[in-house]
Every structure is written in C-alpha cells, then in structure tokens.
Scaffold this motif. Structure first.
Motif, PDB file in Angstrom:
ATOM      1  N   THR A  75       0.897  -1.183  -0.016  1.00 34.69           N
ATOM      2  CA  THR A  75      -0.017  -0.139  -0.237  1.00 34.69           C
ATOM      3  C   THR A  75       0.826   1.381  -0.028  1.00 34.69           C
ATOM      4  O   THR A  75       0.642   2.080  -0.774  1.00 34.69           O
ATOM      5  CB  THR A  75      -1.025  -0.121   1.196  1.00 34.69           C
ATOM      6  N   HIS A  76       1.745   1.370   1.017  1.00 38.57           N
ATOM      7  CA  HIS A  76       2.867   2.535   0.628  1.00 38.57           C
ATOM      8  C   HIS A  76       3.543   2.695  -0.786  1.00 38.57           C
ATOM      9  O   HIS A  76       3.671   3.718  -0.874  1.00 38.57           O
ATOM     10  CB  HIS A  76       3.788   2.383   2.000  1.00 38.57           C
ATOM     11  N   THR A  77       3.816   1.524  -1.264  1.00 37.73           N
ATOM     12  CA  THR A  77       4.524   1.726  -2.629  1.00 37.73           C
ATOM     13  C   THR A  77       3.486   2.057  -3.609  1.00 37.73           C
ATOM     14  O   THR A  77       3.696   3.069  -4.580  1.00 37.73           O
ATOM     15  CB  THR A  77       4.936   0.373  -2.843  1.00 37.73           C
ATOM     16  N   PHE A  78       2.257   1.688  -3.330  1.00 36.17           N
ATOM     17  CA  PHE A  78       1.242   2.120  -4.263  1.00 36.17           C
ATOM     18  C   PHE A  78       1.138   3.741  -4.273  1.00 36.17           C
ATOM     19  O   PHE A  78       0.748   4.336  -5.353  1.00 36.17           O
ATOM     20  CB  PHE A  78      -0.134   1.348  -3.904  1.00 36.17           C
ATOM     21  N   ILE A  79       0.877   4.279  -3.118  1.00 37.02           N
ATOM     22  CA  ILE A  79       0.765   5.715  -2.949  1.00 37.02           C
ATOM     23  C   ILE A  79       1.747   6.488  -2.885  1.00 37.02           C
ATOM     24  O   ILE A  79       1.902   7.776  -2.598  1.00 37.02           O
ATOM     25  CB  ILE A  79      -0.484   6.009  -2.012  1.00 37.02           C
TER      26      ILE A  79
ATOM     27  N   LEU B 258       1.364  10.482  -4.258  1.00 38.19           N
ATOM     28  CA  LEU B 258       0.763  11.286  -3.290  1.00 38.19           C
ATOM     29  C   LEU B 258       1.696  11.544  -2.096  1.00 38.19           C
ATOM     30  O   LEU B 258       1.708  12.524  -1.640  1.00 38.19           O
ATOM     31  CB  LEU B 258      -0.602  10.406  -2.911  1.00 38.19           C
ATOM     32  N   ASP B 259       2.256  10.241  -1.838  1.00 37.01           N
ATOM     33  CA  ASP B 259       3.305  10.646  -0.726  1.00 37.01           C
ATOM     34  C   ASP B 259       4.535  11.638  -1.089  1.00 37.01           C
ATOM     35  O   ASP B 259       4.827  12.391  -0.242  1.00 37.01           O
ATOM     36  CB  ASP B 259       4.072   9.363  -0.074  1.00 37.01           C
ATOM     37  N   LEU B 260       4.965  11.618  -2.169  1.00 41.18           N
ATOM     38  CA  LEU B 260       5.784  12.493  -2.701  1.00 41.18           C
ATOM     39  C   LEU B 260       5.394  13.900  -2.557  1.00 41.18           C
ATOM     40  O   LEU B 260       6.073  14.925  -2.230  1.00 41.18           O
ATOM     41  CB  LEU B 260       6.310  12.005  -4.155  1.00 41.18           C
ATOM     42  N   ILE B 261       4.353  14.152  -3.287  1.00 45.27           N
ATOM     43  CA  ILE B 261       3.678  15.528  -3.219  1.00 45.27           C
ATOM     44  C   ILE B 261       3.399  16.035  -1.603  1.00 45.27           C
ATOM     45  O   ILE B 261       3.798  17.154  -1.577  1.00 45.27           O
ATOM     46  CB  ILE B 261       2.260  15.386  -4.049  1.00 45.27           C
TER      47      ILE B 261
ATOM     48  N   ILE C 144      -3.910   8.724   3.877  1.00 39.80           N
ATOM     49  CA  ILE C 144      -3.701   7.704   5.057  1.00 39.80           C
ATOM     50  C   ILE C 144      -5.012   6.901   5.207  1.00 39.80           C
ATOM     51  O   ILE C 144      -5.138   5.757   5.731  1.00 39.80           O
ATOM     52  CB  ILE C 144      -3.211   8.437   6.452  1.00 39.80           C
ATOM     53  N   GLY C 145      -6.392   7.648   4.825  1.00 45.79           N
ATOM     54  CA  GLY C 145      -7.590   6.884   5.004  1.00 45.79           C
ATOM     55  C   GLY C 145      -7.464   5.992   3.992  1.00 45.79           C
ATOM     56  O   GLY C 145      -7.870   4.857   4.450  1.00 45.79           O
ATOM     57  N   THR C 146      -7.273   6.066   2.741  1.00 48.39           N
ATOM     58  CA  THR C 146      -7.258   4.857   2.059  1.00 48.39           C
ATOM     59  C   THR C 146      -6.311   3.803   2.265  1.00 48.39           C
ATOM     60  O   THR C 146      -6.357   2.759   2.045  1.00 48.39           O
ATOM     61  CB  THR C 146      -6.874   5.697   0.361  1.00 48.39           C
ATOM     62  N   LEU C 147      -4.950   4.473   2.501  1.00 50.78           N
ATOM     63  CA  LEU C 147      -3.910   3.533   2.872  1.00 50.78           C
ATOM     64  C   LEU C 147      -4.213   2.439   4.154  1.00 50.78           C
ATOM     65  O   LEU C 147      -4.200   1.286   3.943  1.00 50.78           O
ATOM     66  CB  LEU C 147      -2.695   4.216   3.493  1.00 50.78           C
ATOM     67  N   THR C 148      -4.861   3.263   5.347  1.00 51.45           N
ATOM     68  CA  THR C 148      -5.170   2.260   6.312  1.00 51.45           C
ATOM     69  C   THR C 148      -6.377   1.170   5.889  1.00 51.45           C
ATOM     70  O   THR C 148      -6.505   0.306   6.401  1.00 51.45           O
ATOM     71  CB  THR C 148      -5.599   3.136   7.560  1.00 51.45           C
ATOM     72  N   ALA C 149      -7.450   1.769   5.214  1.00 51.93           N
ATOM     73  CA  ALA C 149      -8.425   0.810   4.857  1.00 51.93           C
ATOM     74  C   ALA C 149      -7.878  -0.537   3.938  1.00 51.93           C
ATOM     75  O   ALA C 149      -8.347  -1.609   4.223  1.00 51.93           O
ATOM     76  CB  ALA C 149      -9.375   1.416   3.914  1.00 51.93           C
ATOM     77  N   LEU C 150      -7.124  -0.022   2.998  1.00 50.41           N
ATOM     78  CA  LEU C 150      -6.642  -1.107   2.200  1.00 50.41           C
ATOM     79  C   LEU C 150      -5.510  -2.165   3.059  1.00 50.41           C
ATOM     80  O   LEU C 150      -5.312  -3.216   2.728  1.00 50.41           O
ATOM     81  CB  LEU C 150      -5.397  -0.644   1.092  1.00 50.41           C
ATOM     82  N   GLN C 151      -4.617  -1.282   3.977  1.00 45.70           N
ATOM     83  CA  GLN C 151      -3.939  -2.339   4.941  1.00 45.70           C
ATOM     84  C   GLN C 151      -4.945  -3.379   5.631  1.00 45.70           C
ATOM     85  O   GLN C 151      -4.599  -4.487   5.681  1.00 45.70           O
ATOM     86  CB  GLN C 151      -2.955  -1.396   5.750  1.00 45.70           C
TER      87      GLN C 151
END
Length: 326
Positions: free
Chosen positions: A46-50, A53-56, A289-296
């Motif tokens: 999940t962190h790699t997928f986003i 967005l994390d870069l920005i 983080i919302g998307t990340l946590t849900a996917l995790q």
C-alpha cells in the motif's frame, strides 16, 4: 512465545476459534509469523502504491511556497521530472514499510495476547481499548526502528533536489557524509508520528468493527460471508485512517523537514514551522492515510482468510460480566 489452544489474545471471546478448522493454532509461533507476513504485504504494497501522493505531500511540507497544493504539486513535479519523477523513492518505501508492517502486525498480535493474559478475562474485556492502545504502541516502537533507515533515504530522495535519485546512490552517500546518524536521527520524531498513529489505527479499528457489527450490520458476524466481513474491515479501516491522519500529521511534517536537512533537530524544525506550518499537506495526508489504512486492514484480513488463520469474533463480555448488566 507459546502455543495456546484457546483464543487467549481475546479471552472474552469465548470459544472464538475452532482450532481444527484452521491451518494455524491461534497464538502459536506459526500464527504470529503469518500475521507478520500479512503486515509485510499490507504495509509494503500500500505504501508503495501511493508513492506519488506521498511524494507531493512531503514536498508540500518542506517547500510550501513552491508546492502550494496537491494539484499544483503534481503539475510542478510532472513539469520538472516527468512521469517517472512521481515514482521517486519507491524502493526505500517498499523495503522500509514492508519491514515495519512485519513487526507492527506480528508484534501487535503477540503483545495483545501477552497483555490479555496478564490482565485476565474480566479486566481484558473491561479495559480492551487500553489493551489495544498498549499492544499497538509496544509493537510500533520496534517497528519504527526497522523503518527509520529507509524512511530517511526516502525523504532525502524525494525532497532534496540533485542529491540522489535512487536508493543505491542515496544510502551510500548519506553514510559517507553523516555515518549511521543519517539513518536514525529521525527515529525520535518517527516515534512521535507513528506511535500515536498506530495506537489510533488499531484501537479505533477494533472498536469501530465492534460498533459496526453491533449497530449497523443487520446480522451477527458469524452469519456474515467472508466477503461481507472484509467489507466491514475496509469501512472500519477507512474510518480509523481519517483519525490517524489528524493525530500524526504534525510529527509527520517535522520528520519530512528533519530528514531533508543536515544538522537539524526536531525541536528546531518544530519552532521554525510554527503551529500552522505543521498542518501543511493535511488534506493530502487524510486522503492518503484513509485509503492506505483501509487497504492495509483489507489486505491483512484477506491474508488471514487465504492462509486460514483464526479470525476471532468481536469481543463479548464474559458470562459473569453479562449477568451483572441484567
């Protein structure tokens, strides 16, 4: 760690798991190891997928004058670095968060079992929120030690123009210029960011799942299909993620600036950013983080389903507790 026949991590969930219907015994070393594998996959993927967005988000935190918003940040990055520039930092992200996820989820399950055994059935149920908070904080402390080196490399690659473009070039340069301190100087702020985040992530998720099955889902959890249970997991994970973003964002801003600059300190960065400065990029972080946590949580629970790991039901009061309420 010892194997246990009953679901002692949730001793209030009476007869939660039929041990013969699962590949792994609840609480065994093999069970905890597979939970770690689930965490590795959920956090690493999940962190790699986003990463874009994390870069920005990181660039908005360290250079708000140039990256004034999400869309502006994407536009500037595409103009200067092209489409490939949005993937910058993917390698340290994948390695760092995979290691973090392995320890975070695996140790959380372990600490939850240990703390519940220490408390006993009655107190484990009454104080279950505190149990979730304590277990997740303990797990995250160790998980961040595994994450810190790659997080430092990631931020340096993403936010310091001209420094390095890849893990292979950034890590040796950081070590040559600053030694091991370059990789661990951000571990303190990382604890400040990640421990509150993880405490909220696990405690809010656990209690939200409990509330959804109690007040929203129209049938008992035991009658829900695996797909329906995974849907509840995703919704609860997203709700938890929104709260996580708020509690961890100020420390996240400090970590981003700290890992970008040589010789800086956490308190110095905090004073320079000021109250409003630490909230830059919050909207991007809420989405992320919302998307990340849900996917995790969805991936983690899916791994449990795939490998037939025991999945205890929501907590129930021990019989003596139930009688007192009548």
């Amino acid at each position: 760690m010892r194997s246990v026949g009953q679901p002692q991590g949730r001793p209030w969930a009476a007869a939660a798991v039929g041990k013969h219907s699962h590949e792994y015994e609840y609480g065994s070393k093999q069970y905890l190891l597979m939970c770690g594998v689930g965490g590795l996959l959920s956090c690493g993927l999940t962190h790699t997928f986003i990463v874009p967005l994390d870069l920005i988000k990181c660039r908005m935190q360290v250079d708000p004058a140039k990256y004034k918003g999400i869309f502006r940040g994407f536009g500037v990055t595409l103009q200067e670095d092209g489409l490939r520039g949005l993937a910058r930092g993917w390698a340290p992200t994948l390695i760092g968060y995979s290691l973090q996820g392995f320890f975070k989820f695996g140790l959380y399950e372990d600490f939850k079992i240990r703390y519940a055994e220490m408390l006993g059935r009655k107190k484990a149920y009454r104080w279950r929120t505190g149990l979730y908070l304590a277990a997740s904080a303990s797990a995250e402390f160790f998980a961040d030690i595994a994450l810190a080196p790659m997080e430092a490399v990631k931020v340096r690659v993403q936010t310091q123009p001209g420094y390095a473009r890849t893990l292979r070039t950034a890590a040796p340069r950081m070590f040559a210029e600053e030694g091991l301190r370059a990789f661990y100087k951000g571990v303190g702020p990382l604890w400040m960011r990640q421990i509150p985040y993880t405490m909220m992530k696990f405690a809010c998720f656990e209690r939200t799942v409990e509330a959804l099955y109690t007040y929203v889902v129209p049938k008992p959890q035991s009658q829900c299909t695996k797909t329906e249970q995974l849907a509840v997991t995703f919704v609860a994970g997203y709700i938890a993620g929104v709260f996580c973003a708020f509690v961890s964002h100020p420390a996240d801003s400090v970590v981003s600036v700290l890992n970008k600059e040589k010789g800086s300190s956490a308190f110095g960065v905090l004073r320079r950013l000021g109250f409003w400065g630490v909230w830059k990029g919050l909207f991007a972080r809420i989405i992320m983080i919302g998307t990340l946590t849900a996917l995790q949580w969805f991936i983690y629970d899916s791994v449990k389903v795939y490998f037939k790991l025991p999945r205890p039901p929501v907590p129930r009061a021990p019989p003596e507790e139930s009688r007192k309420k009548k």
